[in-house]
Enzyme design. Structure first.
Site, PDB file in Angstrom:
ATOM      1  N   CYS A 108       0.835  -1.194   0.000  1.00 49.54           N
ATOM      2  CA  CYS A 108       0.000   0.000   0.000  1.00 49.54           C
ATOM      3  C   CYS A 108       0.876   1.253   0.000  1.00 49.54           C
ATOM      4  O   CYS A 108       1.926   1.291   0.638  1.00 49.54           O
ATOM      5  CB  CYS A 108      -0.913  -0.018   1.223  1.00 49.54           C
ATOM      6  SG  CYS A 108      -1.909   1.478   1.440  1.00 49.54           S
ATOM      7  N   ASP A 424      -2.918  29.791   6.330  1.00 47.37           N
ATOM      8  CA  ASP A 424      -2.847  28.331   6.303  1.00 47.37           C
ATOM      9  C   ASP A 424      -3.034  27.901   4.852  1.00 47.37           C
ATOM     10  O   ASP A 424      -4.082  27.388   4.463  1.00 47.37           O
ATOM     11  CB  ASP A 424      -3.939  27.741   7.201  1.00 47.37           C
ATOM     12  CG  ASP A 424      -3.865  26.218   7.294  1.00 47.37           C
ATOM     13  OD1 ASP A 424      -2.899  25.626   6.766  1.00 47.37           O
ATOM     14  OD2 ASP A 424      -4.777  25.618   7.893  1.00 47.37           O
ATOM     15  N   CYS A 451       1.663  23.053   5.669  1.00 43.86           N
ATOM     16  CA  CYS A 451       1.700  21.601   5.446  1.00 43.86           C
ATOM     17  C   CYS A 451       2.865  21.218   4.547  1.00 43.86           C
ATOM     18  O   CYS A 451       2.991  20.056   4.162  1.00 43.86           O
ATOM     19  CB  CYS A 451       0.375  21.114   4.854  1.00 43.86           C
ATOM     20  SG  CYS A 451      -0.016  21.837   3.238  1.00 43.86           S
TER      21      CYS A 451
END
Length: 501
Positions: A108, A424, A451
């Site tokens: 995976c 953000d 991020c």
């Protein structure tokens, strides 16, 4: 060539390659050759989680290898300055290596670091942030611990805030479906491909989402509903999306279909309601385009409510089928409380929240600020943000639809002067126009939630050159066992000009 770095075959062939004239030399003249086996020293880990190996001074990226290891590898691809190799076996293991608990970890592509102890994962993620700040942002970073001798102005990058239990943390599953003889399969894509790895359970998903995916596969198979085939554009059921409210226990099921109708819709809905007692909403999203984008533009409620609810801290949020909501609510609260701390609000400040989404950070800030202005380009997200503000009785928040770099200058023209700006952005970071606008507005503090350490470092360089000082950075592990890391950075206006050197 050292003994341990010699290939196990092909020595005569390699000698012939060296004797060829320069006009016909190609990648075979490199220190390693494709399909040959070597012993590699693993000296690092990339931001994608691959081991960085060295053979005869040449760099090979080796998936599954860890720093400090010696490994037998087979070269798969050679480029001018680096290559890729397959890990054959570990000759000397890292003390941080563990047995990955997931039975399909090697197949995976969802997790990249399950074979690395959690403590080592957190150290690695901090280093990703440090490396980006130093290499891309050209910013000085303070060392760790009491013996740090970094220069004045060096930026503290705190240890990554991890999870006490870094499993079963995801509140949303988006699972593609496929067909095999005897029924449907559903799971995540194998790494680097669109081949579906069937799964019964995912160790980073909430158990309720696993149950939803399993039950929907069974029900669809029993009703003879076909799965979408990406190669041909035929078939019906593309994805099953499951969402759960961690605090409320409410479950939403979204069936993404390649068409306008769901065969045996009533039987399908009734079967889901019977099999999944906690379900509150069953929706169907239509996506008839040949694309790998999951959702189409139209979503209908087949049964139940349009939304489910959950909490981050004491703020209640309505979650619709397509609304963005952080997938790890436990760490989201940690992330947002850190942002709130860095905003240093006393109750009367004016705050702008760029890229506000459904208002998650905005509502956290509004509890402690005088006025909060949020902007987001996605109209549906702003509708959710307004609904969430009303849901929590917060009247000191205003939301606007549009590009942050276009809306915020209009606010400035209207006389809105922020004390704090919170950003953000998506992985690509802030638009240059937004950075220019923030520098022109000169708020006392900027809080940057990121991020992507690379674009964070790039943007921090612009803000520092524009007269801000990076006070500190706190990374937060939002996605344990993956290579992703989020961080919160506090910047303060520097009255003397440039910020960190």
């Amino acid at each position: 060539m050292s003994k341990k770095s010699r290939p196990t075959k092909g020595k005569d062939s390699a000698r012939k390659h060296r004797e060829q004239p320069s006009s016909v030399r190609d990648e075979r003249e490199y220190p390693v050759a494709k399909n040959e086996e070597y012993e590699a020293e693993i000296i690092g880990l990339t931001h994608d989680g691959e081991g960085v190996g060295r053979v005869n001074g040449f760099t090979l990226f080796v998936a599954g290898a860890l720093p400090g290891e010696r490994a037998r590898v087979k070269v798969l691809k050679v480029k001018k300055q680096y290559g890729y190799a397959k890990l054959l076996n570990v000759l000397e293991a890292s003390p941080d290596r563990i047995a990955a608990p997931c039975p399909i970890f090697d197949q995976c592509g969802g997790c990249q670091l399950q074979h690395l102890s959690y403590e080592a994962q957190l150290r690695h993620k901090r280093q990703i942030v440090v490396d980006a700040l130093e290499r891309i942002g050209k910013l000085p970073v303070a060392g760790v611990g009491a013996d740090d001798t970094s220069a004045a102005g060096a930026i503290p990058v705190h240890p990554v805030i991890g999870m006490p239990n870094p499993w079963n943390y995801r509140n949303k599953a988006q699972v593609p479906l496929g067909e095999v003889e005897g029924g449907l399969v559903g799971g995540f894509y194998a790494q680097g491909s669109h081949r579906i790895i069937d799964m019964d359970a995912c160790m980073i998903q909430h158990e309720a989402n696993d149950d939803v995916i399993s039950k929907v596969k069974e029900i669809a198979s029993s009703l003879g509903i076909s799965a979408y085939k990406e190669e041909t554009g035929e078939g019906l059921l593309r994805h099953v999306v499951a969402k759960i409210g961690f605090r409320t226990g409410e479950i939403m099921v979204v069936l993404v279909v390649n068409g306008d109708k769901l065969p045996q819709q009533e039987a399908f809905v009734d079967s889901i309601r019977e099999a999944i007692p906690g379900v509150k909403s069953i929706c169907m999203n239509r996506n008839t385009r040949q694309t790998n984008v999951i959702f189409g533009d139209r979503t209908d409620v087949l049964w139940g409510s349009e939304t489910i609810y959950d909490y981050i801290g004491d703020i209640k949020f309505a979650i619709s089928a397509r609304s963005f909501y952080q997938v790890n609510p436990v760490q989201t609260e940690v992330l947002y409380r850190t942002a709130l701390d860095y905003a240093a609000l006393t109750g009367g400040e004016t705050v702008i929240d760029a890229y506000c989404g459904i208002g998650t950070i905005s509502l956290f800030l509004a509890q402690h600020a005088g006025r909060v202005y949020g902007v987001e380009i996605v109209a549906e997200a702003i509708a959710d943000a307004r609904r969430n503000a009303a849901l929590n009785g917060l009247a000191n928040v205003d939301f606007a639809v549009g590009k942050a770099e276009e809306i915020i200058p209009t606010w400035r023209a209207d006389g809105i002067t922020p004390d704090v700006i919170v950003v953000d952005p998506p992985r690509k970071g802030c638009e240059p126009e937004l950075l220019d606008t923030m520098l022109a507005m000169r708020p006392e503090r900027i809080v940057y939630v990121s991020c992507n350490p690379a674009t964070l470092a790039r943007d921090l360089r612009v803000l520092v050159d524009g007269g801000y000082r990076v006070e500190e950075v706190t990374p937060v592990d939002m996605f344990p066992h993956t290579v992703h890391v989020e961080s919160v950075t506090q910047l303060v206006k520097n009255e003397t000009g440039r910020g960190n050197a």
